[in-house]
Design an enzyme around this catalytic site. Structure first.
Site, PDB file in Angstrom:
ATOM      1  N   GLU A   1      36.587  32.749  10.406  1.00 13.38           N
ATOM      2  CA  GLU A   1      35.390  33.761  10.304  1.00 13.38           C
ATOM      3  C   GLU A   1      35.841  35.197  10.455  1.00 13.38           C
ATOM      4  O   GLU A   1      35.763  36.066  10.873  1.00 13.38           O
ATOM      5  CB  GLU A   1      35.057  33.365  11.587  1.00 13.38           C
ATOM      6  CG  GLU A   1      34.447  31.926  11.609  1.00 13.38           C
ATOM      7  CD  GLU A   1      33.579  30.725  10.727  1.00 13.38           C
ATOM      8  OE1 GLU A   1      32.896  31.833  10.074  1.00 13.38           O
ATOM      9  OE2 GLU A   1      33.330  29.528  10.771  1.00 13.38           O
TER      10      GLU A   1
ATOM     11  N   CYS B   1      29.560  41.570  12.863  1.00 12.01           N
ATOM     12  CA  CYS B   1      29.652  40.908  11.367  1.00 12.01           C
ATOM     13  C   CYS B   1      29.280  39.933  10.221  1.00 12.01           C
ATOM     14  O   CYS B   1      28.994  40.024   9.208  1.00 12.01           O
ATOM     15  CB  CYS B   1      30.844  39.551  11.323  1.00 12.01           C
ATOM     16  SG  CYS B   1      30.450  38.051  12.590  1.00 12.01           S
TER      17      CYS B   1
END
Length: 466
Positions: free
Chosen positions: A217, A251
């Site tokens: 990720e 993010c």
């Protein structure tokens, strides 16, 4: 925490988990339910302690942001897992076609074994515990490494988990990046890493030596495409809100905005209004700080030599960073090539949708693309001609908190998915079980071949030509 646990090496911790898995196998469904329930209640008991620890690590972080983005998100994920585990763990019957009748088959999802979880600093609780929820849901044991950049939170995680979950099931190791590197080199059955692209490459390379599967990720430049059909006031409010969450250290934060050129001036004005409604005073307690002085210095270098439009009318002092729009930066500038990870938001005017989509396609595939406007021909064109981990329509960031939705990237922004059932599957081995019957057509497809085999083959080959 007793001293013997703290002195245990990463390698010894892994061996103890692996030994428990060899002896007992994966966690039973009852065990998983009990552990998840205990984790939920113990997390709620420590919610304020986590808010305090995270704020201290960040030099200031809004208590409400921590409770919303760290604690509430994990509790929702646990609730979903407990509710859905009976369905997720049910064997999946597979319908077989001729000539395999009357055989039967199913897929059984079993724990992969011992998983490694390496977390980042921007959401140091959520991005350790969400993967752990997925691992436990699948029946795995886990070795966990919180970020060294948030040491108070890491210590609290270690203490919390060690007092809540049996050490033959989960072990937490704090320390610097070298500890994470040692974990990545272990012969684990699965690794989930959240962090930067550069470190993700190193983790994947280390895992490859043991053929350990990885879920990565990573970050990325998530674009916002504001279509001419958009409600601009609604769009700007949600774009600015998503950008300023956690001081931009998210993010999936909007990383740049593509707006019709004729609406640029209006966009800038509305963005100022939106920021000032979110943070109406110079001493606002809802605007979080930047984690390190090094990150602040980097933000200053990113905005240097650009046209800047501050979003707040009063000074913002370190460790917070002044939120600002960066107007029409060149596409080859550093701020348009690197993930920003702070409250700076490039805004670029476009003349045609094709021009906007070329910009998106010329940058690495992001975690998310944000579309503001109608779902029509233009939206379908954008969706068909771009790639991303997700598309979110008329909002930003929120999709990442929905526990039922798979979360992950594509290309440079990562690989694999977790959250909800996707997380359960990521940590599971899908094991095929094929049960042949006493009488079967396939027994006729063995030497010596005869007329029966010819007829079956004729049927198969004819069928394939359809």
């Amino acid at each position: 925490m007793d001293a013997s646990h703290r002195s245990t090496s990463v390698e010894d911790g892994y061996e103890s988990l692996k030994a428990a898995h060899r002896i007992s196998g994966g966690l039973t469904i009852a065990d998983r339910m009990e552990i998840l329930g205990t984790l939920r209640s113990s997390l709620l008991d420590r919610a304020e302690a986590y808010a305090t620890a995270v704020s201290a690590d960040f030099r200031y972080r809004s208590r409400h942001e921590t409770l919303l983005t760290e604690i509430s998100v994990v509790v929702s994920a646990i609730d979903l897992a407990i509710r859905k585990l009976p369905k997720w763990t049910r064997p999946e019957r597979i319908g077989l076609t001729w000539p395999f009748w009357p055989a039967k088959a199913q897929v059984v999802r079993q724990p992969r074994g011992v998983a490694g979880i390496i977390g980042p600093s921007n959401y140091p609780v959520q991005l350790v515990l969400l993967p752990l929820v997925s691992a436990i849901s699948a029946g795995c044991r886990a070795i966990v490494k919180p970020s060294e950049r948030t040491p108070r939170t890491a210590e609290l995680l270690e203490d919390h988990i060690s007092k809540t979950i049996d050490p033959t099931i989960v072990r937490v190791f704090t320390g610097d990046a070298a500890v994470a590197a040692r974990i990545a080199r272990l012969p684990l059955d699965m690794i989930l890493f959240t962090g930067s692209h550069s470190v993700g490459v190193e983790i994947a390379a280390a895992a490859a030596t043991n053929l350990t599967p990885v879920v990565l990720e990573l970050g990325g430049k998530s674009p916002v495409v504001v279509d001419r059909s958009a409600d601009l006031n609604l769009a700007v409010t949600r774009i600015v809100s998503g950008k300023l969450l956690n001081g931009g250290q998210t993010c999936v934060a909007p990383d740049y905005v593509l707006v019709p050129a004729e609406r640029m001036v209006e966009f800038v004005s509305l963005a100022r209004d939106a920021a000032q409604k979110l943070h109406p005073g110079r001493e606002t307690r809802d605007y979080s700080a930047i984690l390190t002085d090094g990150a602040i210095a980097r933000l200053r270098s990113l905005e240097a030599d650009h046209v800047i439009e501050p979003l707040l009318p009063w000074p913002v002092s370190a460790p917070r960073y002044r939120p600002a729009l960066v107007i029409n930066p060149t596409l080859d500038s550093v701020i348009m090539r690197e993930e920003i990870f702070g409250p700076l938001l490039p805004v670029l005017g476009y003349e045609s949708l094709d021009e906007a989509l070329r910009i998106v396609r010329n940058l690495p595939e992001p975690l998310a693309i944000y579309w503001f406007g109608d779902i029509g021909e233009s939206f379908e064109k954008m969706a068909a001609s771009t790639a991303s981990g997700a598309i979110s329509v008329n909002d930003t960031v929120v999709h990442a908190a929905v526990p039922q939705l798979p979360f992950g990237g594509v290309g440079q922004s990562g690989s694999g998915r977790y959250h909800g059932e996707a997380g359960f599957r990521a940590f599971s081995n899908e094991r095929t079980v094929f049960v042949q019957s006493r009488l079967s057509l396939t027994s006729l497809l063995r030497p010596p071949f005869g007329k029966s085999a010819d007829r079956i083959l004729q049927g198969l080959l004819k069928q394939r030509r359809k």
